[in-house]
Scaffold this motif. Sequence first.
Motif, PDB file in Angstrom:
ATOM      1  N   PHE A 137      40.647  40.618  31.212  1.00  0.00           N
ATOM      2  CA  PHE A 137      40.805  41.626  32.209  1.00  0.00           C
ATOM      3  C   PHE A 137      39.822  41.339  33.196  1.00  0.00           C
ATOM      4  CE2 PHE A 137      42.279  45.373  29.528  1.00  0.00           C
ATOM      5  CZ  PHE A 137      43.488  44.698  29.117  1.00  0.00           C
ATOM      6  N   GLN A 138      38.613  40.812  33.210  1.00  0.00           N
ATOM      7  CA  GLN A 138      37.574  40.461  34.239  1.00  0.00           C
ATOM      8  C   GLN A 138      38.141  39.073  34.949  1.00  0.00           C
ATOM      9  OE1 GLN A 138      34.981  42.642  35.434  1.00  0.00           O
ATOM     10  NE2 GLN A 138      35.337  41.277  36.995  1.00  0.00           N
ATOM     11  N   ASP A 192      36.233  39.155  45.938  1.00  0.00           N
ATOM     12  CA  ASP A 192      35.097  39.773  45.907  1.00  0.00           C
ATOM     13  C   ASP A 192      35.222  41.090  45.482  1.00  0.00           C
ATOM     14  OD1 ASP A 192      34.115  37.610  47.040  1.00  0.00           O
ATOM     15  OD2 ASP A 192      34.346  38.100  48.856  1.00  0.00           O
ATOM     16  N   GLN A 193      36.310  41.851  45.435  1.00  0.00           N
ATOM     17  CA  GLN A 193      36.605  43.244  45.141  1.00  0.00           C
ATOM     18  C   GLN A 193      36.393  43.661  43.580  1.00  0.00           C
ATOM     19  OE1 GLN A 193      39.538  45.650  47.024  1.00  0.00           O
ATOM     20  NE2 GLN A 193      40.483  43.642  47.637  1.00  0.00           N
ATOM     21  N   ALA A 194      36.409  42.566  42.784  1.00  0.00           N
ATOM     22  CA  ALA A 194      36.361  42.380  41.567  1.00  0.00           C
ATOM     23  C   ALA A 194      34.922  42.447  41.017  1.00  0.00           C
ATOM     24  CB  ALA A 194      37.126  41.339  40.822  1.00  0.00           C
ATOM     25  N   THR A 195      33.841  42.376  41.952  1.00  0.00           N
ATOM     26  CA  THR A 195      32.663  42.483  41.494  1.00  0.00           C
ATOM     27  C   THR A 195      32.158  44.105  41.040  1.00  0.00           C
ATOM     28  OG1 THR A 195      31.653  42.771  43.492  1.00  0.00           O
ATOM     29  CG2 THR A 195      31.992  40.525  42.723  1.00  0.00           C
ATOM     30  N   ASN A 196      31.189  44.210  40.303  1.00  0.00           N
ATOM     31  CA  ASN A 196      30.750  45.343  40.007  1.00  0.00           C
ATOM     32  C   ASN A 196      29.965  46.359  41.067  1.00  0.00           C
ATOM     33  OD1 ASN A 196      31.986  45.594  37.532  1.00  0.00           O
ATOM     34  ND2 ASN A 196      30.172  44.641  36.405  1.00  0.00           N
ATOM     35  N   LYS A 214      30.640  51.984  39.306  1.00  0.00           N
ATOM     36  CA  LYS A 214      31.302  51.904  37.937  1.00  0.00           C
ATOM     37  C   LYS A 214      32.052  50.496  37.735  1.00  0.00           C
ATOM     38  CE  LYS A 214      32.249  56.732  37.555  1.00  0.00           C
ATOM     39  NZ  LYS A 214      33.339  57.861  37.510  1.00  0.00           N
ATOM     40  N   PRO A 215      31.883  49.851  36.398  1.00  0.00           N
ATOM     41  CA  PRO A 215      32.513  48.686  36.284  1.00  0.00           C
ATOM     42  C   PRO A 215      34.077  48.877  36.412  1.00  0.00           C
ATOM     43  CG  PRO A 215      32.024  49.575  34.424  1.00  0.00           C
ATOM     44  CD  PRO A 215      31.348  50.405  35.217  1.00  0.00           C
ATOM     45  N   LEU A 216      34.842  47.579  36.700  1.00  0.00           N
ATOM     46  CA  LEU A 216      36.239  47.801  37.025  1.00  0.00           C
ATOM     47  C   LEU A 216      36.855  48.226  35.452  1.00  0.00           C
ATOM     48  CD1 LEU A 216      37.260  44.588  38.905  1.00  0.00           C
ATOM     49  CD2 LEU A 216      37.238  47.089  39.414  1.00  0.00           C
ATOM     50  N   PHE A 217      36.303  47.796  34.419  1.00  0.00           N
ATOM     51  CA  PHE A 217      36.934  48.007  33.278  1.00  0.00           C
ATOM     52  C   PHE A 217      35.899  48.761  32.114  1.00  0.00           C
ATOM     53  CE2 PHE A 217      38.889  44.144  35.082  1.00  0.00           C
ATOM     54  CZ  PHE A 217      40.087  44.776  35.264  1.00  0.00           C
TER      55      PHE A 217
END
Length: 300
Positions: free
Chosen positions: A70-71, A80-84, A116-119
């Motif tokens: 997933f990450q 860049d939006q995928a960073t925590n 919050k983390p993405l997952f």
Amino acid sequence: MADSAPSKRKADSDARGNGDSKRSKGKKKWEMPKRGNAEARQINPGDVGIWATCAMKKEAPTVADLRDLFQGYATKLYGDQATNGSAEDEEDSDAGGDIEAEINKELADIRKPTVKPLFTSVKLDTQCLVFFKTRDPVEPVSFVHKICQDTADGVQHKNCRFVKRLTPITGIERANQKGLETVAEKVLAPHFHGDENAGKKFAIRPTIRNNKDFKRDDVIKTVAAVVGPGHKVDLHGYDLLIFVEIYKNIIGMSVVGPDFDKLKRYNIEELRQGPTGAASEAAATAVAPVAESGAPAEST
């Protein structure tokens, strides 16, 4: 003799005092429990996410494999939006040794709200089942579809040894009649309501786990009523497929497109087997469409 008694009592008192002092020094300071952590470990109304089934007793490695998968996809799809954390411009460091400014900067960093983390995986007490909460910018349906389409196209994902079916969820409420109606209104409206959405062919596939309050036929009737008039049930030639996932005290729902069965019901294990596995899955589905709960899988 008269003087010795008070001295003894004083000595005992001093000994107890010293003991209490030692115990108080070694005693761990009590802290307020962090509600955020507790809430992260359970599924709550308002959450969205992805269910996944896996091989027996392989929940832990499945969680690890899916987190990596997933990450990786989030980084590829959202950049860049995928960073925590959020990227911020560094302030000029012209203060040049200004201790007060350095301290203030450190305090400001400490006070920044935790992102919050993405997952976030949620530990369940049900075998062969895991759940990941997601947050923006991840949109569960398109996200899972991309993974499954890539797998069907021959992309070899690292690990995912024990992963089976992925089920995206875009709305979650409490598992009662009101919650079912509420989540149905929220999830179905963008797909079925309004003139631009008229004349859709649809199917409903409920899955019920660890819940005895809901009956499959009642769930289908409620969801179909929210879909509303002007649409037609078509179990195999549907335009839209409605997932209803009931687990214990929560109920989730989502809507996916017409290629769900073509993508082998989002089953990663089957997709990795290629066309031969796809033919087997299609044959099994045609003979006996069955939900994971053991009930017939589609509305009639």
